[in-house]
Motif scaffolding. Structure first.
Motif, PDB file in Angstrom:
ATOM      1  N   SER A  98      83.570   8.124 -42.010  1.00  0.00           N
ATOM      2  CA  SER A  98      82.745   7.054 -41.467  1.00  0.00           C
ATOM      3  C   SER A  98      83.482   5.739 -41.581  1.00  0.00           C
ATOM      4  CB  SER A  98      81.418   6.978 -42.237  1.00  0.00           C
ATOM      5  OG  SER A  98      80.541   6.037 -41.650  1.00  0.00           O
ATOM      6  N   VAL A  99      83.218   4.822 -40.663  1.00  0.00           N
ATOM      7  CA  VAL A  99      83.832   3.489 -40.742  1.00  0.00           C
ATOM      8  C   VAL A  99      82.812   2.439 -40.299  1.00  0.00           C
ATOM      9  CG1 VAL A  99      84.894   3.721 -38.447  1.00  0.00           C
ATOM     10  CG2 VAL A  99      85.807   2.056 -40.062  1.00  0.00           C
ATOM     11  N   ARG A 100      82.643   1.417 -41.172  1.00  0.00           N
ATOM     12  CA  ARG A 100      81.775   0.277 -40.893  1.00  0.00           C
ATOM     13  C   ARG A 100      82.408  -0.976 -41.497  1.00  0.00           C
ATOM     14  NH1 ARG A 100      79.872   2.755 -37.507  1.00  0.00           N
ATOM     15  NH2 ARG A 100      77.710   3.363 -37.092  1.00  0.00           N
ATOM     16  N   LEU A 101      82.070  -2.130 -40.946  1.00  0.00           N
ATOM     17  CA  LEU A 101      82.550  -3.406 -41.470  1.00  0.00           C
ATOM     18  C   LEU A 101      81.466  -4.074 -42.302  1.00  0.00           C
ATOM     19  CD1 LEU A 101      84.168  -4.299 -38.139  1.00  0.00           C
ATOM     20  CD2 LEU A 101      85.403  -4.741 -40.253  1.00  0.00           C
ATOM     21  N   THR A 102      81.900  -4.794 -43.341  1.00  0.00           N
ATOM     22  CA  THR A 102      80.949  -5.628 -44.069  1.00  0.00           C
ATOM     23  C   THR A 102      80.558  -6.815 -43.186  1.00  0.00           C
ATOM     24  OG1 THR A 102      82.786  -6.796 -45.131  1.00  0.00           O
ATOM     25  CG2 THR A 102      81.786  -4.960 -46.339  1.00  0.00           C
ATOM     26  N   ALA A 103      79.501  -7.524 -43.592  1.00  0.00           N
ATOM     27  CA  ALA A 103      78.942  -8.580 -42.748  1.00  0.00           C
ATOM     28  C   ALA A 103      79.959  -9.675 -42.444  1.00  0.00           C
ATOM     29  CB  ALA A 103      77.710  -9.165 -43.421  1.00  0.00           C
ATOM     30  N   ASN A 104      80.783 -10.028 -43.434  1.00  0.00           N
ATOM     31  CA  ASN A 104      81.778 -11.083 -43.217  1.00  0.00           C
ATOM     32  C   ASN A 104      83.096 -10.537 -42.665  1.00  0.00           C
ATOM     33  OD1 ASN A 104      82.818  -9.768 -45.411  1.00  0.00           O
ATOM     34  ND2 ASN A 104      82.603 -11.474 -46.844  1.00  0.00           N
ATOM     35  N   GLU A 105      83.135  -9.237 -42.420  1.00  0.00           N
ATOM     36  CA  GLU A 105      84.323  -8.540 -41.887  1.00  0.00           C
ATOM     37  C   GLU A 105      85.541  -8.677 -42.800  1.00  0.00           C
ATOM     38  OE1 GLU A 105      84.981  -9.214 -37.717  1.00  0.00           O
ATOM     39  OE2 GLU A 105      83.001  -8.412 -37.206  1.00  0.00           O
ATOM     40  N   GLU A 106      85.271  -8.890 -44.071  1.00  0.00           N
ATOM     41  CA  GLU A 106      86.368  -8.929 -45.041  1.00  0.00           C
ATOM     42  C   GLU A 106      86.833  -7.514 -45.393  1.00  0.00           C
ATOM     43  OE1 GLU A 106      87.349 -10.923 -49.431  1.00  0.00           O
ATOM     44  OE2 GLU A 106      85.337 -11.083 -48.565  1.00  0.00           O
ATOM     45  N   TYR A 107      85.894  -6.573 -45.376  1.00  0.00           N
ATOM     46  CA  TYR A 107      86.197  -5.205 -45.782  1.00  0.00           C
ATOM     47  C   TYR A 107      85.725  -4.193 -44.743  1.00  0.00           C
ATOM     48  CZ  TYR A 107      86.516  -7.480 -50.386  1.00  0.00           C
ATOM     49  OH  TYR A 107      86.827  -8.309 -51.420  1.00  0.00           O
ATOM     50  N   LEU A 108      86.398  -3.043 -44.741  1.00  0.00           N
ATOM     51  CA  LEU A 108      85.930  -1.846 -44.055  1.00  0.00           C
ATOM     52  C   LEU A 108      85.396  -0.884 -45.107  1.00  0.00           C
ATOM     53  CD1 LEU A 108      88.892  -1.458 -41.619  1.00  0.00           C
ATOM     54  CD2 LEU A 108      86.542  -1.378 -40.849  1.00  0.00           C
ATOM     55  N   ILE A 109      84.233  -0.300 -44.828  1.00  0.00           N
ATOM     56  CA  ILE A 109      83.628   0.682 -45.727  1.00  0.00           C
ATOM     57  C   ILE A 109      83.826   2.060 -45.107  1.00  0.00           C
ATOM     58  CG2 ILE A 109      81.527   1.376 -46.918  1.00  0.00           C
ATOM     59  CD1 ILE A 109      82.510  -1.435 -47.659  1.00  0.00           C
ATOM     60  N   VAL A 110      84.481   2.947 -45.846  1.00  0.00           N
ATOM     61  CA  VAL A 110      84.865   4.259 -45.319  1.00  0.00           C
ATOM     62  C   VAL A 110      84.342   5.350 -46.251  1.00  0.00           C
ATOM     63  CG1 VAL A 110      86.815   5.766 -44.777  1.00  0.00           C
ATOM     64  CG2 VAL A 110      86.925   3.335 -44.205  1.00  0.00           C
ATOM     65  N   ALA A 111      83.653   6.337 -45.696  1.00  0.00           N
ATOM     66  CA  ALA A 111      83.247   7.508 -46.470  1.00  0.00           C
ATOM     67  C   ALA A 111      84.318   8.582 -46.354  1.00  0.00           C
ATOM     68  CB  ALA A 111      81.921   8.046 -45.958  1.00  0.00           C
ATOM     69  N   GLN A 112      84.601   9.248 -47.477  1.00  0.00           N
ATOM     70  CA  GLN A 112      85.527  10.389 -47.516  1.00  0.00           C
ATOM     71  C   GLN A 112      84.749  11.578 -48.078  1.00  0.00           C
ATOM     72  OE1 GLN A 112      88.662   7.710 -49.411  1.00  0.00           O
ATOM     73  NE2 GLN A 112      89.972   9.118 -48.260  1.00  0.00           N
ATOM     74  N   LEU A 113      84.320  12.432 -47.160  1.00  0.00           N
ATOM     75  CA  LEU A 113      83.331  13.462 -47.467  1.00  0.00           C
ATOM     76  C   LEU A 113      83.827  14.480 -48.484  1.00  0.00           C
ATOM     77  CD1 LEU A 113      80.898  15.087 -45.031  1.00  0.00           C
ATOM     78  CD2 LEU A 113      82.423  16.618 -46.248  1.00  0.00           C
ATOM     79  N   ASN A 114      85.046  14.969 -48.300  1.00  0.00           N
ATOM     80  CA  ASN A 114      85.511  16.099 -49.116  1.00  0.00           C
ATOM     81  C   ASN A 114      85.887  15.712 -50.535  1.00  0.00           C
ATOM     82  OD1 ASN A 114      85.306  18.195 -47.068  1.00  0.00           O
ATOM     83  ND2 ASN A 114      86.982  17.124 -46.051  1.00  0.00           N
ATOM     84  N   ILE A 115      86.141  14.414 -50.774  1.00  0.00           N
ATOM     85  CA  ILE A 115      86.445  13.972 -52.139  1.00  0.00           C
ATOM     86  C   ILE A 115      85.297  13.126 -52.705  1.00  0.00           C
ATOM     87  CG2 ILE A 115      88.947  14.177 -51.912  1.00  0.00           C
ATOM     88  CD1 ILE A 115      89.076  11.146 -51.445  1.00  0.00           C
TER      89      ILE A 115
END
Length: 320
Positions: free
Chosen positions: A243-260
């Motif tokens: 999964s990939v999403r940006l934080t509100a200020n676009e400082e960070y990307l939030i990524v899910a890594q399912l298998n780990i």
């Protein structure tokens, strides 16, 4: 129960030194969300936030379970609906002060599957993209094969990643009247090719970010032309991004890594070169939680994680 499935003090190990890394936690689990987790009765595949109305939409799978649950941002269960949905995979809420639509990708193999559907907040079907019940590669009429996720801009332009392991490995941009603007991708590991394009988001400077899960990388495209801008793979040696999403200020990307069982926070590059990826922080979940797709409340900064192993959605709030 949330307490069984989180590891609130954990930081995931990474295999290399990163000068970008922030050792203190950036997020903490909101152990009181939702107020009544017993409403999660199926496999919770995806979550979408409507920040204008402080609502959280959760789509789940299972026999004889409501497919969409609606909660308040505080965690109170409000209502559920279940219409013309077989196997929801991705969900997205596009919201303005006057209008809200809930878009859901359906990877079912029955009469409603292989489609992307638009609903009202109460579950009334508004629009179906794709050919119901028929997987395919066609563009006229439009066909999907296990479409994974959708992102809709405030302008109404649509981005779809198709699909979740089917015959197609492609990224669409559609106009507000659902016509193809551009199409990128085919099966492969070369530039602009995909193996399970699983999630998509768009930033404010015109870049489209795609979680290319099977290739263990994120690829980035120009939203106007579809031109390939770059890719990141060094952060995904252990497991591809789900999964990939940006934080509100676009400082960070939030990524899910399912298998780990990990949610990873990456530094988002400002306008210009994509550069290399840098891990800033990690949230290590317990074994078998399996974080699948995430969403971010752009008003509060909270992260919501849909976990298909733990069969719940968890909320993480920023500590700063």
């Amino acid at each position: 129960n949330s307490k069984l499935y989180h590891c609130s003090g954990c930081l995931g190990a990474i295999a290399f030194y990163s000068p970008w890394r922030i050792e203190q936690q950036l997020y903490k689990l909101d152990v009181g969300w939702p107020k009544h987790p017993e409403y999660f009765t199926g496999q919770t595949f995806c979550v979408a936030i409507d920040p204008f109305h402080d609502l959280v939409y959760v789509a789940q799978r299972g026999a004889n379970v409501p497919k969409v649950l609606v909660f308040s941002d505080e965690g109170y269960f409000l209502h559920a609906w279940n219409s013309t949905l077989e196997m929801p995979h991705g969900i997205f809420a596009v919201s303005t002060p006057t209008n809200t639509s809930i878009w859901i990708t359906d990877v079912g193999t029955g009469e409603y599957g292989h489609t992307v559907k638009q609903y009202s907040p109460s579950g009334k079907l508004i629009q179906v993209l794709g050919t119901q019940g028929k997987a395919g590669t066609g563009l006229n009429p439009l066909q999907f094969d296990q479409p994974a996720e959708i992102f809709v801009e405030q302008t109404g332009e649509i981005y779809i990643v198709d699909g979740d392991g089917g015959m197609n490995n492609r990224l669409f941009k559609l106009s507000t009247d659902f016509k193809e603007i551009w199409l990128r991708g085919e099966n492969g590991s070369g530039v602009g090719q995909f193996k399970i394009p699983h999630s998509v988001t768009v930033d404010s400077v015109g870049r489209v970010w795609v979680a290319d899960r099977g290739n263990k990388r994120i690829q980035v495209f120009d939203k106007v032309t579809g031109e390939w801008l770059g890719s990141w793979s060094s952060c995904f040696v252990e497991d591809g991004p789900s999964s990939v999403r940006l934080t509100a200020n676009e400082e960070y990307l939030i990524v899910a890594q399912l298998n780990i069982n990990r949610v990873t926070v990456l530094a988002a590059p400002p306008i210009g070169s994509i550069g290399d990826c840098h891990v800033v922080n990690t949230i290590q979940l317990a074994d078998e939680v399996k974080p699948h797709l995430v969403d971010v409340n752009v008003k509060t900064g909270a992260i919501y994680v849909a976990e298909i192993g733990a069969q719940q959605v968890q909320k993480y709030v920023p500590l700063t």
